[in-house]
Write a protein that holds these residues in place. Structure first.
Motif, short mmCIF file in Angstrom:
data_model
loop_
_atom_site.label_atom_id
_atom_site.label_comp_id
_atom_site.label_asym_id
_atom_site.label_seq_id
_atom_site.Cartn_x
_atom_site.Cartn_y
_atom_site.Cartn_z
N LEU A 28 0.98 -1.01 -0.09
CA LEU A 28 0.01 -0.04 -0.17
C LEU A 28 0.80 1.23 -0.10
O LEU A 28 0.68 2.16 -0.63
N SER A 29 1.85 1.25 0.81
CA SER A 29 2.86 2.45 0.87
C SER A 29 3.49 2.72 -0.48
O SER A 29 3.85 3.75 -0.73
N LYS A 30 3.78 1.68 -1.38
CA LYS A 30 4.31 1.91 -2.69
C LYS A 30 3.32 2.53 -3.54
O LYS A 30 3.67 3.11 -4.29
N GLN A 31 1.86 1.97 -3.33
CA GLN A 31 0.95 2.72 -4.12
C GLN A 31 0.73 4.32 -3.66
O GLN A 31 0.50 4.99 -4.43
N LEU A 32 0.82 4.49 -2.36
CA LEU A 32 0.79 5.88 -2.14
C LEU A 32 1.89 6.71 -2.61
O LEU A 32 1.65 7.89 -2.99
N ASP A 33 3.24 5.95 -2.30
CA ASP A 33 4.29 6.91 -3.06
C ASP A 33 4.15 7.15 -4.28
O ASP A 33 4.19 8.47 -4.64
N ALA A 34 3.65 6.17 -5.23
CA ALA A 34 3.58 6.55 -6.62
C ALA A 34 2.41 7.59 -6.77
O ALA A 34 2.46 8.36 -7.49
N ARG A 35 1.42 7.52 -6.01
CA ARG A 35 0.25 8.53 -6.18
C ARG A 35 0.62 9.87 -5.74
O ARG A 35 0.36 11.03 -6.40
N VAL A 36 1.50 10.11 -4.70
CA VAL A 36 2.11 11.27 -4.26
C VAL A 36 3.05 11.81 -5.34
O VAL A 36 2.99 12.99 -5.69
N ASN A 37 3.73 11.03 -5.95
CA ASN A 37 4.81 11.59 -6.69
C ASN A 37 3.97 11.94 -8.18
O ASN A 37 4.48 12.81 -8.82
N GLN A 38 2.76 11.29 -8.35
CA GLN A 38 2.07 11.54 -9.67
C GLN A 38 1.69 13.12 -9.43
O GLN A 38 1.51 13.90 -10.20
N ILE A 39 1.17 13.18 -8.21
CA ILE A 39 0.50 14.57 -7.79
C ILE A 39 1.53 15.57 -7.74
O ILE A 39 1.24 16.82 -8.27
N ALA A 40 2.79 15.36 -7.31
CA ALA A 40 3.79 16.19 -7.26
C ALA A 40 4.15 16.65 -8.63
O ALA A 40 4.56 17.74 -9.00
N GLY A 41 4.18 15.71 -9.52
CA GLY A 41 4.44 16.15 -10.90
C GLY A 41 3.47 17.04 -11.66
O GLY A 41 3.63 17.88 -12.57
N ALA A 42 2.19 16.84 -11.12
CA ALA A 42 1.28 17.56 -11.62
C ALA A 42 1.15 19.06 -11.07
O ALA A 42 0.84 20.17 -11.73
N VAL A 43 1.37 19.25 -9.76
CA VAL A 43 1.05 20.47 -9.08
C VAL A 43 2.55 21.19 -8.62
O VAL A 43 2.62 22.46 -8.18
N GLY A 44 3.62 20.39 -9.05
CA GLY A 44 4.86 21.08 -8.28
C GLY A 44 5.22 20.49 -7.02
O GLY A 44 4.44 20.14 -6.15
N ASP A 45 6.33 20.91 -6.50
CA ASP A 45 6.80 20.66 -5.07
C ASP A 45 6.24 21.54 -4.08
O ASP A 45 6.82 22.82 -4.24
N ILE A 46 5.11 21.35 -3.67
CA ILE A 46 4.74 22.38 -2.53
C ILE A 46 4.67 21.84 -1.24
O ILE A 46 3.88 22.50 -0.39
N GLY A 47 5.43 21.02 -0.85
CA GLY A 47 5.84 20.52 0.32
C GLY A 47 5.13 19.03 0.52
O GLY A 47 4.10 19.01 0.23
N ASP A 48 5.82 18.42 1.43
CA ASP A 48 5.45 16.79 1.86
C ASP A 48 4.04 17.13 2.45
O ASP A 48 3.01 16.22 2.20
N GLU A 49 3.69 17.92 3.40
CA GLU A 49 2.48 17.87 4.14
C GLU A 49 1.24 18.35 3.24
O GLU A 49 0.37 17.61 3.25
N ARG A 50 1.51 19.26 2.38
CA ARG A 50 0.39 19.59 1.37
C ARG A 50 0.02 18.48 0.27
O ARG A 50 -0.91 18.22 0.03
N LEU A 51 1.23 18.06 -0.20
CA LEU A 51 1.19 16.77 -1.32
C LEU A 51 0.34 15.57 -0.38
O LEU A 51 -0.39 14.88 -1.13
N LEU A 52 0.81 15.31 0.81
CA LEU A 52 0.05 14.17 1.35
C LEU A 52 -1.55 14.60 1.70
O LEU A 52 -2.31 13.74 1.31
N LEU A 53 -1.88 15.98 2.06
CA LEU A 53 -3.26 16.35 2.16
C LEU A 53 -3.87 16.12 0.76
O LEU A 53 -4.95 15.55 0.83
N ILE A 54 -3.43 16.75 -0.37
CA ILE A 54 -3.99 16.66 -1.45
C ILE A 54 -4.10 15.09 -1.80
O ILE A 54 -5.21 14.74 -2.53
N THR A 55 -3.33 14.34 -1.70
CA THR A 55 -3.30 12.89 -2.06
C THR A 55 -4.28 12.13 -1.15
O THR A 55 -5.29 11.40 -1.69
N ALA A 56 -4.31 12.48 -0.07
CA ALA A 56 -5.31 11.91 0.79
C ALA A 56 -6.91 12.33 0.36
O ALA A 56 -7.82 11.44 0.36
N LEU A 57 -7.01 13.33 0.08
CA LEU A 57 -8.13 14.14 -0.62
C LEU A 57 -8.85 13.26 -1.75
O LEU A 57 -9.80 12.95 -1.98
#
Length: 102
Positions: A28-57
């Protein structure tokens, strides 16, 4: 309590979990890491905390959509009931036509 060793955005974490769940948590963590990286690629590096928040949402939005479209959900039950009512109406109409000889 067992522990699963995971990586998220290049950082290592040790997560407590139920015995026997280590490999599931790691997968599951590998899937989460892939999703976070995908979102980071789309929105840029906005900080891990915000990336995790957007990914969770995003994940919760997908879960909510899946629940709404799953068999047994209120929406699917309403669609099924509507389809049954339409079918019953057509059957009644056909039976009336047959009885009247049309």
């Amino acid at each position: 309590m067992a522990k699963a060793d995971i990586q998220l955005r290049g950082r290592s974490y040790s997560i407590a979990c139920a015995p026997g769940q280590e490999s599931r948590i790691e997968a599951l963590s590998k899937q989460l890491d892939a999703r976070v990286n995908q979102i980071a690629g789309a929105v840029g590096d906005i900080g891990d905390e915000r990336l995790l928040l957007i990914t969770a949402l995003a994940l919760l939005d997908e879960l909510d959509s899946a629940r709404r479209s799953a068999p047994g959900s209120a929406a699917s039950e309403a669609r099924a009931a509507e389809a049954l009512l339409k079918a019953a109406s057509r059957i009644t109409s056909l039976a009336e036509r047959m009885e009247s000889g049309s």
